[in-house]
Design an enzyme around this catalytic site. Structure first.
Site, short mmCIF file in Angstrom:
data_model
loop_
_atom_site.label_atom_id
_atom_site.label_comp_id
_atom_site.label_asym_id
_atom_site.label_seq_id
_atom_site.Cartn_x
_atom_site.Cartn_y
_atom_site.Cartn_z
N ASP A 45 0.96 -1.19 -0.08
CA ASP A 45 0.09 -0.04 -0.10
C ASP A 45 1.00 1.33 -0.08
OD1 ASP A 45 -2.84 1.34 0.30
OD2 ASP A 45 -1.54 2.35 1.83
N TYR A 50 3.52 9.61 -0.18
CA TYR A 50 4.63 9.40 0.79
C TYR A 50 5.67 9.36 0.16
CZ TYR A 50 0.50 6.40 2.31
OH TYR A 50 -0.92 6.03 2.98
N LYS A 75 -2.15 5.89 -4.43
CA LYS A 75 -3.22 7.01 -4.10
C LYS A 75 -2.96 8.45 -4.65
CE LYS A 75 -3.47 4.77 0.57
NZ LYS A 75 -2.24 4.69 0.73
N HIS A 108 -7.24 9.89 -2.28
CA HIS A 108 -6.55 9.86 -0.83
C HIS A 108 -7.54 10.30 0.14
CE1 HIS A 108 -2.22 9.18 1.11
NE2 HIS A 108 -3.16 8.94 2.12
N1 LIG Z 1 -5.34 6.47 3.53
C1 LIG Z 1 -4.86 7.13 4.49
O1 LIG Z 1 -5.27 8.60 4.75
C2 LIG Z 1 -3.79 6.79 5.29
C3 LIG Z 1 -3.29 7.24 6.40
C4 LIG Z 1 -2.25 6.67 7.35
C5 LIG Z 1 -1.95 5.32 6.91
N2 LIG Z 1 -2.12 4.88 5.95
C6 LIG Z 1 -1.65 3.32 5.26
O2 LIG Z 1 -1.77 2.72 6.55
C7 LIG Z 1 -0.48 2.03 6.74
C8 LIG Z 1 -0.31 1.67 8.06
O3 LIG Z 1 -0.72 3.04 8.95
P1 LIG Z 1 0.54 3.48 9.75
O4 LIG Z 1 1.71 3.29 9.21
O5 LIG Z 1 0.13 5.03 9.95
O6 LIG Z 1 0.63 2.92 11.13
P2 LIG Z 1 0.53 1.36 11.67
O7 LIG Z 1 0.88 0.39 10.58
O8 LIG Z 1 -0.56 1.08 12.60
O9 LIG Z 1 1.73 1.50 12.68
C9 LIG Z 1 3.07 1.73 12.50
C10 LIG Z 1 3.92 1.93 13.40
O10 LIG Z 1 3.87 0.84 14.37
C11 LIG Z 1 5.35 0.17 14.46
N3 LIG Z 1 5.31 -0.96 14.32
C12 LIG Z 1 4.67 -1.87 13.32
N4 LIG Z 1 4.80 -3.27 13.49
C13 LIG Z 1 4.96 -3.32 14.92
C14 LIG Z 1 4.89 -4.40 15.75
N5 LIG Z 1 4.63 -5.72 15.42
N6 LIG Z 1 4.99 -3.75 17.04
C15 LIG Z 1 5.42 -2.79 17.48
N7 LIG Z 1 5.19 -1.90 16.77
C16 LIG Z 1 4.99 -1.88 15.65
C17 LIG Z 1 6.12 0.78 13.32
O11 LIG Z 1 7.29 1.24 13.66
P3 LIG Z 1 8.45 0.31 12.71
O12 LIG Z 1 8.42 0.74 11.20
O13 LIG Z 1 9.70 0.82 13.27
O14 LIG Z 1 8.40 -1.16 13.04
C18 LIG Z 1 5.18 2.21 13.06
O15 LIG Z 1 6.03 3.12 14.09
C19 LIG Z 1 0.33 3.24 6.20
O16 LIG Z 1 1.85 2.78 5.89
C20 LIG Z 1 -0.08 3.42 4.74
O17 LIG Z 1 0.14 2.60 3.81
C21 LIG Z 1 -3.16 5.41 5.14
#
Ligand SMILES: NC(=O)c1ccc[n+]([C@@H]2O[C@H](COP(=O)([O-])OP(=O)(O)OC[C@H]3O[C@@H](n4cnc5c(N)ncnc54)[C@H](OP(=O)(O)O)[C@@H]3O)[C@@H](O)[C@H]2O)c1
Length: 278
Positions: A45, A50, A75, A108
């Site tokens: 994704d 990004y 997106k 987005h």
């Molecule tokens: N459509 C939208 O508006 C929108 C907005 C936000 C996000 N997104 C998408 O959703 C994806 C995920 O969201 P996100 O990146 O905001 O948050 P997330 O996946 O909920 O959390 C990511 C955070 O958690 C840590 N993490 C990951 N796996 C872990 C584990 N097993 N144990 C402990 N900590 C862990 C990561 O650090 P490390 O990398 O250091 O492991 C990072 O700091 C994004 O990458 C993006 O593709 C979309």
């Protein structure tokens, strides 16, 4: 292990579990995407916003996994709403990724104040009809936004990607998507760690011998949500992918549901109007 797949209203299929690449530096993204694909992920994704679409494309190519086995999402950012800008933004995404087609392209954010999302949606329909995108969808759309694009074009998004985690579990929007036949995908599924210490999550982790992150990702999967956790650490990529071989009980699911406290980590879709590059 066979990966669970989700079927869209257009007949195309997508793996339920994927890897997000938000907040990864472009120079690191190829390595993370390559590692994710080697781990077994088949859904990546990404997004223009990004600033790492070049790295994403490079990681896909470096992995050696055939392109048709990988489901790639990107997106359209908020600075590219409207007919001409949307066409240009899509071409730039394709140039940066170096891919021939996208599996899924999303608007987005709706930016209701700008009020161009219907015009932008028509561009996505055209690109899909031209075969440059397999499926089209949206992110952060609320019911009135969905209703408008469907009413004005007759085309229902395949997917709506919205913020969901235990402290914002969005039952209403999940029901709206379901009623329209739209797959719901959870962004920020780990909720920036805000439920890691919650008693029901820790209890389920203790019982199953899994990590709290795995319990939360499993909660999404058992709710029938697609989920795209982000990690740039190989160990965590593997941990987050290993959530298909255990089950939470109905009581554990219900206890985690009760952690809902309307805690949004991102902006509110009805208000968000940021149109600069990220
Ligand atoms: N459509 C939208 O508006 C929108 C907005 C936000 C996000 N997104 C998408 O959703 C994806 C995920 O969201 P996100 O990146 O905001 O948050 P997330 O996946 O909920 O959390 C990511 C955070 O958690 C840590 N993490 C990951 N796996 C872990 C584990 N097993 N144990 C402990 N900590 C862990 C990561 O650090 P490390 O990398 O250091 O492991 C990072 O700091 C994004 O990458 C993006 O593709 C979309």
């Amino acid at each position: 292990m066979t990966q669970p797949m989700m079927t869209f209203n257009d007949g195309n299929r997508m793996p339920q579990l994927g890897a997000g690449v938000f907040q990864i530096a472009n120079d690191d993204t190829a390595g993370v995407v390559d590692a994710a694909l080697r781990t077994g992920y088949r859904l990546i994704d990404g997004a223009a916003a990004y600033n790492n679409e070049r790295g994403m494309g490079e990681g896909i190519r470096n992995s050696g996994v055939p392109r048709d086995e990988i489901f790639v999402t990107s997106k359209l950012w908020n600075d590219a709403h409207g007919h001409d800008a949307a066409l240009r933004a899509f071409d730039q995404t394709m140039e940066r990724t170096g891919l021939d087609y996208l599996d899924l392209y999303l608007i987005h954010w709706p930016l209701p104040k700008l009020d161009k999302y219907v015009e932008t949606w028509k561009v996505l329909i055209r690109l899909r009809d031209e075969g440059r995108i397999r499926s089209i969808g949206v992110a952060n759309f609320h019911e009135p936004h969905l209703k408008r694009i469907i009413d004005e074009t007759g085309v229902t998004p395949a997917l709506n990607q919205i913020e969901i985690h235990p402290s914002l579990n969005q039952p209403e929007m999940r029901a709206v998507n379901k009623r329209f036949g739209i797959v719901t995908q959870s962004w920020t599924p780990l909720g920036r760690g805000d439920s890691f210490e919650a008693a029901p999550v820790k209890a389920a982790a203790d019982r199953t011998g899994r990590s709290v992150a795995q319990v939360i990702l499993r909660w999404h999967i058992q709710h029938g949500l697609s989920v795209i956790p982000k990690s740039e650490q190989e160990k965590r990529l593997a941990e987050n992918f290993d959530v298909l071989g255990f089950e939470l009980t109905a009581d554990e699911m219900a206890a985690i549901d009760k952690l809902e406290n309307d805690h949004r980590t991102g902006p509110h879709p009805d208000e968000f109007d940021y149109r600069e590059p990220l």
